[in-house]
Design an enzyme around this catalytic site. Sequence first.
Site, short mmCIF file in Angstrom:
data_model
loop_
_atom_site.label_atom_id
_atom_site.label_comp_id
_atom_site.label_asym_id
_atom_site.label_seq_id
_atom_site.Cartn_x
_atom_site.Cartn_y
_atom_site.Cartn_z
N CYS A 97 -6.60 -26.54 19.03
CA CYS A 97 -5.57 -25.77 19.43
C CYS A 97 -6.30 -23.98 19.41
CB CYS A 97 -4.78 -26.31 18.74
SG CYS A 97 -4.66 -27.78 18.65
N CYS A 120 0.27 -23.18 10.40
CA CYS A 120 1.56 -21.93 9.29
C CYS A 120 2.50 -22.59 9.14
CB CYS A 120 1.11 -20.83 10.18
SG CYS A 120 1.65 -21.27 12.13
#
Length: 435
Positions: free
Chosen positions: A249, A372
């Site tokens: 990704c 994140c």
Amino acid sequence: MTPSARLAAAIDLLTAIEDTPRRPADAVANAFFRERRYIGGGDRRAISARVWAVLRHWRRLAWWIERGGAAPTPRARLIALLSLAQPSEIQPPGETVQDLFSGDRYAPPPLTAGERALAAALRGQAMAHPDMPRAVALEVPDWLLPRLEAAFGPDVEVEIAALAGEATLDLRVNLLKTTRAEAARLLAADGIEARQTDLSPWGLRVPGRQPVTATAAFKAGLVEIQDEGSQIVVAAADARPGMRVLDYCAGAAGKTLGMAMTMQNRGHIVACDVSEARLEGAVRRLRRAGVHNAERHLLIPGDRWARRRAGSFDRVLVDAPCTGTGTWRRNPDARLRLTEQDVAELTRKQAEILAVAASLVRPGGRLVYATCSILPEENQDRIDAFLRATPHFRRADSTPDCGLPPGLARDGMIALSPLRHGTDGFFAAILERTA
């Protein structure tokens, strides 16, 4: 621009952000300033400082305004902000709220009687108040607070407070071209003092908001803007010279750049993403960094690319799409857009991506899953579910020998937060394929 004109522009920008609630505030701001090129750099910073202060105090400002019987419009939010808190970057010294709402040319219209009453009632009050609901005081959605309490336990208030602070400006030194000491010296020659980061072996931290992209070091590809937490994820991947590596990704290839560096430009790295625009944006970064062992691949529905390459990669990094709750310092408006449905949809997508990425790891290779996010359901819970469904993977017994501080990884997992580590909130799990 005069202080009043800056305030009028801040009201306009807040209105634009409210009018497009599902669009990130930084994207709205970029478009706003592009359409107003007459606004100089100093004015943009002053306008943005006010707007971002409102975004950071969004729920508390609304609580104060509604407590006074008014509606929390962009104008009312700025009146409340200027009345409650007056740091120099928010309100010029000596300027009162009534002075700024002067009605002069380029200034906002004068305060109404109700607005004058609101400003007077809030003057001298602290931003927080004992009567505020806990979720309001912590600036999080009501539904999200129990999940954050589960993640942080008794430290939830101080952890969330750290997520509401100012983000750091971190750089990753490109060891393909220079050393950390030399990069710091070149930045200093351009007037930017940088110190070595505490966790990343390649990081530099710059105080405040500095024009790093205008420096010779940045233009020559010696440094790249990258949060220290993101650099730790690169280190966790432990991509070595001669390996076949997949950044599944990749986005604009920030972590691809880092792994190409640790590979010393030897071996082969593939950057995949579903966005052609993001991959196209990576071209300039790869060229500037001097990376020549990377290729890009656009993932499209029905693509058999992954099936044909099953079990062929030594390292697969999955920087999974997530809620971004670990980046609230940079994107305070993300708290306002996040919904329970978003979390449910993202965890399903994360499970699907993990299953595909796992099929690409060779026996003995490693899969690194990163987000994140600070939410357990996107992090530890996601890994636990994956390992139950995929018995030929296990948590890594050892962590990469790449200069990370001892003890940062526990049981094959790394969890970072602004409070404990001074980074964005990041999670990484290092998994090994056993058979």
